[in-house]
Each structure stands twice: as structure tokens, then as C-alpha cells.
Design a protein around this motif. Structure first.
Motif, mmCIF file in Angstrom:
data_model
loop_
_atom_site.group_PDB
_atom_site.id
_atom_site.type_symbol
_atom_site.label_atom_id
_atom_site.label_comp_id
_atom_site.label_asym_id
_atom_site.label_seq_id
_atom_site.Cartn_x
_atom_site.Cartn_y
_atom_site.Cartn_z
ATOM 1 N N VAL A 1 0.836 -1.199 0.000
ATOM 2 C CA VAL A 1 0.000 0.000 0.000
ATOM 3 C C VAL A 1 0.870 1.249 0.000
ATOM 4 O O VAL A 1 2.043 1.206 0.352
ATOM 5 C CB VAL A 1 -0.955 0.011 1.217
ATOM 6 C CG1 VAL A 1 -1.855 -1.217 1.213
ATOM 7 C CG2 VAL A 1 -0.205 0.104 2.522
ATOM 8 N N GLY A 2 0.246 2.361 -0.364
ATOM 9 C CA GLY A 2 0.920 3.651 -0.374
ATOM 10 C C GLY A 2 0.564 4.484 0.843
ATOM 11 O O GLY A 2 -0.044 4.000 1.810
ATOM 12 N N ALA A 3 0.909 5.755 0.781
ATOM 13 C CA ALA A 3 0.764 6.668 1.922
ATOM 14 C C ALA A 3 -0.687 6.853 2.374
ATOM 15 O O ALA A 3 -0.964 6.898 3.563
ATOM 16 C CB ALA A 3 1.383 8.017 1.584
ATOM 17 N N ARG A 4 -1.626 6.971 1.425
ATOM 18 C CA ARG A 4 -3.030 7.170 1.814
ATOM 19 C C ARG A 4 -3.581 5.970 2.581
ATOM 20 O O ARG A 4 -4.236 6.112 3.612
ATOM 21 C CB ARG A 4 -3.913 7.421 0.590
ATOM 22 C CG ARG A 4 -3.939 8.859 0.132
ATOM 23 C CD ARG A 4 -5.009 9.070 -0.892
ATOM 24 N NE ARG A 4 -4.813 8.142 -2.022
ATOM 25 C CZ ARG A 4 -5.494 8.178 -3.134
ATOM 26 N NH1 ARG A 4 -6.445 9.045 -3.297
ATOM 27 N NH2 ARG A 4 -5.258 7.334 -4.100
ATOM 28 N N VAL A 5 -3.321 4.786 2.063
ATOM 29 C CA VAL A 5 -3.868 3.580 2.693
ATOM 30 C C VAL A 5 -3.179 3.299 4.022
ATOM 31 O O VAL A 5 -3.822 2.877 4.980
ATOM 32 C CB VAL A 5 -3.784 2.363 1.741
ATOM 33 C CG1 VAL A 5 -4.224 1.089 2.436
ATOM 34 C CG2 VAL A 5 -4.637 2.611 0.497
#
Length: 183
Positions: free
Chosen positions: A91-95
């Protein structure tokens, strides 16, 4: 498919689609955190940033390609037929911010305490990853049986470590920069 996955020298990634899937986090923290470059080209498109690894820096960073943060979790993908498999949920920063909030919420956390229905909505930059907490008793609605302690131990023993993240050589990244300059 299972044999092919078992022999792969890289982590089998969890594919999140519009259709919800049920997962179980094996740990409360990512097994790996790294930065990743995305390069529009034929063939391989994502490359682990080596800026923190090579004292000369990362050629892709120096060429202006900004990496994004990636967080990789070990999860078990559950299926109705009981043919569960370990996956890398990247996952990335938002998730990761969502997951951190779920983890810290006393009703939902820690992450590994419950099961999660995960789906994706929207397209491209407007897409969102959706998480719905499921308790053991909720799994009946999904026609899925909860994992036993023995199952969780087995999956944990077989889980991924940071060594599975491919690290490109400086030369490989320089070749990509040169390839981009030629275009």
C-alpha cells in the motif's frame, strides 16, 4: 497456480479489485517499508529506490523521478473453498494512514485481531481502497471459516521478509535514465 506462486523469487502481491476480498493481517506492522519509482516504459515499470542504499544516490531521483512510499504487509487471502494463500499487501501513503487509524482504534485494532473485507472503487488518481472490519462471527455471511491458530502459525512461518523486495543495481537504474534521455 499455487505451485507457480511457491517457486516465485518475489512476493505474490494481493490484487485488490472492485469485488471485495477477505484478508487476515498476520502482523500489525509492515514487513518492509521502501520507496518505489514508477517509470513509463515497456517491460518492468517499478523499481526500488536506492537513495538510502548507495552513497552516490539514486540515478532515478537525480533524473527527477520522485519515488513514492510503499508499505508491505503479510496477509492471508481467504477463500470460500478453504484454499487460503499468503500474499503481500502493498500500500501507499493514503492507505497506510487508514490502516494506522484502524490499528489504533480500540474497537477495531490491532490490525491482526480481526479479518478485513478489502475492495477498490474509482479509477486512476481518484481510486480508493476500502476496508471493512469483520469479526470471526461475520465470516459466516461470507461463507468463510475463521483461521485456526495452527493455520495462522503456518502462514506466519511462511511469511515474507524484507529480503524479498528486489533491489536494482545502480547500473540498471542508470540504463533506465539513459533510455529515457534517448526517448
Amino acid at each position: 497456480e499455487k505451485m507457480k506462486s511457491a517457486d516465485a523469487p518475489y512476493a505474490q502481491r494481493l490484487r485488490v479489485t472492485e469485488e471485495p476480498i477477505v484478508i487476515k493481517f498476520l502482523n500489525d506492522a509492515p514487513y518492509a517499508t521502501y520507496r518505489q519509482h514508477w517509470v513509463e516504459r515497456s517491460g518492468q515499470k517499478s523499481f526500488t529506490c536506492i537513495d538510502d542504499i548507495d552513497e552516490r544516490g539514486c540515478p532515478l531521483c537525480k533524473a527527477g523521478n520522485r519515488p513514492s512510499m510503499r508499505f508491505a504487509f503479510n496477509v492471508v487471502l481467504l477463500s470460500k473453498d478453504g484454499d487460503h494463500s499468503i500474499k503481500s499487501y502493498e500500500v501507499g501513503a493514503r492507505v497506510i494512514d487508514q490502516l494506522k487509524n484502524f490499528h489504533q482504534d480500540p474497537r477495531q485494532g490491532p490490525l491482526s485481531k480481526n479479518y478485513w473485507a478489502v475492495s477498490r472503487s474509482g479509477k486512476g488518481a481518484t481510486s480508493a481502497t476500502n476496508h471493512q472490519m469483520l469479526r470471526d462471527r461475520d465470516l459466516e455471511d461470507w461463507e468463510i471459516e475463521a483461521l485456526s491458530e495452527a493455520d495462522i502459525k503456518t502462514f506466519t512461518k511462511d511469511s515474507y521478509t524484507a529480503e524479498i523486495i528486489p533491489i536494482p543495481t545502480r547500473k540498471e537504474l542508470m540504463d533506465i535514465v539513459i533510455e529515457d534521455l534517448d526517448d
